[in-house]
Write an enzyme that holds these catalytic residues in place. Structure first.
Site, PDB file in Angstrom:
ATOM      1  N   HIS A  52      37.740  36.230  39.156  1.00  0.00           N
ATOM      2  CA  HIS A  52      36.908  37.030  38.268  1.00  0.00           C
ATOM      3  C   HIS A  52      37.328  36.851  36.811  1.00  0.00           C
ATOM      4  CE1 HIS A  52      37.002  39.137  42.222  1.00  0.00           C
ATOM      5  NE2 HIS A  52      35.704  39.216  42.012  1.00  0.00           N
ATOM      6  N   ASP A  76      42.106  33.595  37.812  1.00  0.00           N
ATOM      7  CA  ASP A  76      41.612  34.523  38.828  1.00  0.00           C
ATOM      8  C   ASP A  76      40.145  34.185  39.121  1.00  0.00           C
ATOM      9  OD1 ASP A  76      42.400  37.507  39.934  1.00  0.00           O
ATOM     10  OD2 ASP A  76      40.260  37.378  39.507  1.00  0.00           O
ATOM     11  N   ASP A 100      42.546  35.073  44.617  1.00  0.00           N
ATOM     12  CA  ASP A 100      41.251  35.400  45.211  1.00  0.00           C
ATOM     13  C   ASP A 100      40.273  34.234  45.135  1.00  0.00           C
ATOM     14  OD1 ASP A 100      41.197  35.713  42.463  1.00  0.00           O
ATOM     15  OD2 ASP A 100      40.258  37.687  42.483  1.00  0.00           O
ATOM     16  N   HIS A 160      41.386  42.981  33.691  1.00  0.00           N
ATOM     17  CA  HIS A 160      40.116  43.643  33.383  1.00  0.00           C
ATOM     18  C   HIS A 160      40.287  44.829  32.436  1.00  0.00           C
ATOM     19  CE1 HIS A 160      37.933  41.236  36.244  1.00  0.00           C
ATOM     20  NE2 HIS A 160      38.634  41.676  37.279  1.00  0.00           N
TER      21      HIS A 160
END
Length: 346
Positions: free
Chosen positions: A193, A191, A280, A155
């Site tokens: 996200h 991931d 995740d 990120h």
């Protein structure tokens, strides 16, 4: 397969984060790395390969800020972790900002990424862990390495932090691999996200393909990036591929997206692969909503390993700490096989 970890990454230990409108216990804890270590066995230590590969990706002023942010927070009379509260949603530009509150807003985009006393040390050695993994396997045409990076990185943009991320380890490895003549390079982000920082860093770059399979940002963090119509900009148009999936997706929904990702990686002429791996996607993850079982991580690992590319796997998210080590280990098992054996079982 090579695995690399540096214990200095455990120095990053914020107490809390802002989540869903209130203070919550910080999810990205040192225990995440410790449970992975217990599951995967021995690792090599990271070596200090210097600032140059990091500065090739990140803005110098941003790096200077990260190195002193917590010190300046304390000097301003504050306690605990440094957290911003004001962000320039328009007119973002270089300014001579002296107050730490202003600089926190200038170099971040959320309130869930605090800076603790050990954050810079941990982030620096997280990047060095990724670089050591690359350095140790780069000469092998079938080399595979796992960088147990913490804090994660995907990120983080060129000059901003967010989503628990400070330095973009995957982007640093991708840029360094290209600089060493190992390209064309692709980054595959699996991931839960979207890897918005990685996309942003390479958005106008035609030489590095970024592919991300992630939760639909219309419902999930980071919301503003990762939509299917984002394909790159300028010379990099077409070198970005986003494959968002709805909440509740499991392997049967995920596998077709992985097929599209693999086809794009092949079409790019990829000779070196960086994988941003987050566990995740697990059904029990406390902040995510896919439905992977442990066996699905093995399936995912087999499919990616069967691409038969030199690969550095960089650890990103995964917050079901009691199961995290087992899920990571399941993903990594296929990368220990000879490429032909992996392909035969894919």
């Amino acid at each position: 397969m090579i695995a690399v970890f540096d214990p200095r990454q455990l120095a990053h230990a914020p107490e809390r984060e802002m989540h869903n409108g209130g203070w919550a216990t910080y999810n990205e804890t040192p225990a995440r790395a410790e449970t992975i270590l217990a599951a995967i066995g021995p690792t090599r230590p990271a070596r200090d390969l210097g600032m140059a590969p990091i500065a090739a990706v990140h803005d110098p002023a941003y790096l200077d800020f990260l190195a002193v942010a917590h010190r300046d927070w304390v000097a301003a009379g504050r306690e605990g972790d440094a957290v911003g509260y004001t962000w320039p949603v328009v007119g973002r530009r270089p300014l001579d900002l002296r107050r730490i509150d202003a600089r926190l807003g200038r170099y971040s985009y959320d309130a869930g990424t605090p800076i603790s006393a050990g954050t810079w040390t941990a982030a620096y050695w997280s990047a060095q862990t990724a670089l050591t993994a690359l350095d140790d396997m780069a000469a092998d045409p079938h080399g595979r390495a796992f960088a147990l990076c913490r804090p994660p990185g995907h990120h983080a943009g060129r000059d901003y932090m967010g989503g628990y991320c400070y330095l973009n380890n995957a982007a640093i490895v991708a840029a360094e691999a290209r600089a060493r003549g190992l390209g064309p390079v692709s980054v595959l982000d699996v991931d839960y996200h979207h890897g918005n920082g990685t996309q942003d860093i390479f958005l106008d770059d035609p030489d590095v393909l970024t592919v991300s399979i992630h939760a639909d940002p219309s419902t999930d963090y980071p919301f503003f990036w990762g939509h299917a119509d984002e394909r790159g900009e300028g010379a990099g148009l077409g070198a970005t591929l986003n494959l968002p999936l709805p909440r509740g997706s499991g392997w049967s929904e995920y596998e077709p997206a992985l097929d599209l990702a693999a086809a794009a990686i092949a079409a790019h002429g990829t000779r070196f692969l960086v994988v941003s791996f987050g566990a995740d996607t697990f059904v029990g993850d406390p902040i995510s909503y896919f439905t992977f079982a442990r066996g699905d991580f093995g399936r995912l690992g087999r499919r990616i390993a069967a691409l038969d590319l030199p690969t550095v796997i960089v650890m990103e998210g995964g917050y079901a700490t009691s199961e995290l080590g087992h899920n990571v280990a399941a993903f990594l098992v296929p990368f220990a096989d000879p490429p032909a054996a992996t392909a035969s079982r894919s």
